[in-house]
Design an enzyme around this catalytic site. Structure first.
Site, PDB file in Angstrom:
ATOM      1  N   GLY A  33       0.840  -1.198   0.000  1.00 41.17           N
ATOM      2  CA  GLY A  33       0.000   0.000   0.000  1.00 41.17           C
ATOM      3  C   GLY A  33       0.866   1.235   0.000  1.00 41.17           C
ATOM      4  O   GLY A  33       2.083   1.149  -0.174  1.00 41.17           O
ATOM      5  N   GLY A  36       3.402   1.018   3.204  1.00 44.85           N
ATOM      6  CA  GLY A  36       4.172  -0.161   3.591  1.00 44.85           C
ATOM      7  C   GLY A  36       3.697  -1.394   2.855  1.00 44.85           C
ATOM      8  O   GLY A  36       3.248  -1.305   1.718  1.00 44.85           O
ATOM      9  N   ASP A 148     -12.529   4.996   3.647  1.00 42.73           N
ATOM     10  CA  ASP A 148     -11.963   4.365   2.442  1.00 42.73           C
ATOM     11  C   ASP A 148     -12.574   2.985   2.209  1.00 42.73           C
ATOM     12  O   ASP A 148     -11.859   2.007   1.985  1.00 42.73           O
ATOM     13  CB  ASP A 148     -10.433   4.281   2.571  1.00 42.73           C
ATOM     14  CG  ASP A 148      -9.753   4.112   1.211  1.00 42.73           C
ATOM     15  OD1 ASP A 148     -10.414   4.366   0.176  1.00 42.73           O
ATOM     16  OD2 ASP A 148      -8.565   3.734   1.182  1.00 42.73           O
TER      17      ASP A 148
HETATM   18  N1  LIG Z   1      -5.090  -9.847   7.899  1.00 36.95           N
HETATM   19  C1  LIG Z   1      -4.841 -10.048   6.620  1.00 36.95           C
HETATM   20  N2  LIG Z   1      -4.815 -11.290   6.106  1.00 36.95           N
HETATM   21  C2  LIG Z   1      -4.583 -11.507   4.789  1.00 36.95           C
HETATM   22  N3  LIG Z   1      -4.388 -10.524   3.885  1.00 36.95           N
HETATM   23  C3  LIG Z   1      -4.391  -9.251   4.340  1.00 36.95           C
HETATM   24  C4  LIG Z   1      -4.626  -8.940   5.713  1.00 36.95           C
HETATM   25  N4  LIG Z   1      -4.572  -7.595   5.851  1.00 36.95           N
HETATM   26  C5  LIG Z   1      -4.329  -7.098   4.627  1.00 36.95           C
HETATM   27  N5  LIG Z   1      -4.213  -8.084   3.713  1.00 36.95           N
HETATM   28  C6  LIG Z   1      -3.984  -7.928   2.269  1.00 36.95           C
HETATM   29  O1  LIG Z   1      -2.866  -7.084   2.058  1.00 36.95           O
HETATM   30  C7  LIG Z   1      -3.139  -6.134   1.050  1.00 36.95           C
HETATM   31  C8  LIG Z   1      -2.862  -4.726   1.531  1.00 36.95           C
HETATM   32  O2  LIG Z   1      -3.626  -4.507   2.711  1.00 36.95           O
HETATM   33  P1  LIG Z   1      -4.088  -3.100   3.230  1.00 36.95           P
HETATM   34  O3  LIG Z   1      -5.036  -2.497   2.259  1.00 36.95           O
HETATM   35  O4  LIG Z   1      -4.580  -3.288   4.611  1.00 36.95           O
HETATM   36  O5  LIG Z   1      -2.707  -2.355   3.232  1.00 36.95           O
HETATM   37  P2  LIG Z   1      -2.313  -0.860   3.014  1.00 36.95           P
HETATM   38  O6  LIG Z   1      -0.819  -0.862   2.997  1.00 36.95           O
HETATM   39  O7  LIG Z   1      -2.936  -0.015   4.048  1.00 36.95           O
HETATM   40  O8  LIG Z   1      -2.938  -0.567   1.586  1.00 36.95           O
HETATM   41  P3  LIG Z   1      -3.444   0.793   0.911  1.00 36.95           P
HETATM   42  O9  LIG Z   1      -2.498   1.878   1.319  1.00 36.95           O
HETATM   43  O10 LIG Z   1      -3.416   0.480  -0.557  1.00 36.95           O
HETATM   44  O11 LIG Z   1      -4.841   1.017   1.393  1.00 36.95           O
HETATM   45  C9  LIG Z   1      -4.577  -6.338   0.611  1.00 36.95           C
HETATM   46  O12 LIG Z   1      -4.587  -7.017  -0.617  1.00 36.95           O
HETATM   47  C10 LIG Z   1      -5.180  -7.227   1.649  1.00 36.95           C
HETATM   48  O13 LIG Z   1      -6.073  -8.148   1.102  1.00 36.95           O
END
Ligand SMILES: Nc1ncnc2c1ncn2[C@@H]1O[C@H](COP(=O)(O)OP(=O)(O)OP(=O)(O)O)[C@@H](O)[C@H]1O
Length: 316
Positions: A33, A36, A148
């Site tokens: 994301g 990270g 979001d």
């Molecule tokens: N607990 C979990 N178990 C399995 N997969 C997960 C879990 N948490 C997140 N993911 C997967 O990891 C990916 C990124 O997760 P998330 O959106 O929470 O991260 P992020 O870094 O905050 O992303 P963004 O900034 O794009 O919103 C997603 O494809 C999600 O399906």
């Protein structure tokens, strides 16, 4: 990742990360994301699998998404639609924070892509959306809005939890209640936050968002799960043009937006209801759940029927 590219932590499979509680070994990158990455990890001792979210610690970053995520998951405790915190920590020398949490299955966005028409059946879409709204309602009850909501931020559970929908990623959530549990005074102007496709009208217009705005994003999410033609603004990238299209979908383009669905009466009622809500209003979630159930029945289905991916037997 844009300007955050240099923050990439890039853990290779086999990398070991230790906390005071356990040592985890990285098996796979699950997603990246803005701030990270998320990895599938295994506790070396117990062999249990988890998800580990990592975020680079940067002085220039004012808001840590991971800190917000941890705060919300701690606050909600063992809420039905929320992943459990397993471990968390800070690596001062390497300069990152990490959160180890319960591992869930594929995101709704990925599950949808596996379908022939790239959408869920009407009944699955409505059933899933009901759980998505329950998660959102729980968050609102604790005084936070998500800001979001989108199919990428929800996932199904693994194995016995295939029918359970989890809400993920609270990185840009915001507290809308103050310490006295009263609604915060709305700010005069607010910068755009979230994802253009699912953003509520208030977000486009730069006005304060409340629970009803999460409900509006949730409604777009619901349509995105079931419309074979997709959301009418899916190919537009300019924010103002997207706003114009969303507004037209309240008027002339409304019928075209919902075309192809087996039953639209209740969906129209839900949108009318959400559009009538103001920042200060308390959302009647039960009314929306009732409408979803009635829409299912009218189309000959049952809201708690097994979901498309349960029938196909694949969630891994
Ligand atoms: N607990 C979990 N178990 C399995 N997969 C997960 C879990 N948490 C997140 N993911 C997967 O990891 C990916 C990124 O997760 P998330 O959106 O929470 O991260 P992020 O870094 O905050 O992303 P963004 O900034 O794009 O919103 C997603 O494809 C999600 O399906």
């Amino acid at each position: 990742m844009s300007d955050e590219d240099d923050d990439d932590l890039n853990f290779k499979p086999g990398t070991e990360i230790s906390s005071s509680k356990a040592t985890y070994v990285v098996s796979k990158l699950l997603g990246e994301g803005g701030f990270g990455a998320v990895y599938r990890v295994k506790d070396v001792k117990t062999e249990k699998q988890y998800a580990m979210k990592v975020e680079r610690k940067l002085e220039k970053r004012k808001h840590s998404k991971l800190k917000m995520e941890i705060a919300i998951l701690k606050l909600i405790g063992n809420g039905k639609h929320f992943t459990q915190i397993v471990d968390r920590g800070k690596k001062d020398k390497e300069g990152y924070f990490f959160l180890v949490m319960e591992l869930v299955g594929k995101s709704l966005a990925d599950l949808k892509l596996e379908r022939d028409l790239k959408v869920f059946s009407f009944t699955t879409g409505l059933g899933v959306a009901q759980q998505c709204l329950e998660a959102c309602e729980a968050l609102h009850k604790h005084g936070f809005i998500h800001r979001d909501l989108k199919p990428q931020n929800y996932a199904c559970g693994l194995e016995k939890q295939k029918h359970l929908i989890y809400i993920l990623d609270f990185g840009i959530a915001r507290k809308f209640l103050n310490t006295k549990n009263e609604l915060k005074t709305p700010r005069e102007s607010v910068g755009f936050k979230g994802t253009v496709r699912f953003a509520p009208l208030a977000c486009h217009k730069g006005t304060e968002m409340g629970p009803k705005d999460d409900c509006e994003s949730w409604f777009y999410l619901l349509l995105d799960l079931i419309l074979t033609q997709g959301l009418p603004w899916r190919k537009i990238s300019d924010k103002n043009d997207v706003l114009k299209c969303k507004e037209e979908c309240r008027k002339d383009k409304r019928e075209a937006m919902l075309s192809g669905l087996p039953h639209t009466t209740e969906l129209n009622r839900i949108l009318d209801y959400i559009d009538k809500q103001q920042y200060h209003d308390r959302v009647d979630y039960d009314y929306i759940y009732k409408m979803l159930e009635e829409a299912c029945i009218s189309s000959g289905g049952k809201i708690d029927a097994p979901y498309d991916w349960e029938l196909e037997g694949d969630t891994k």
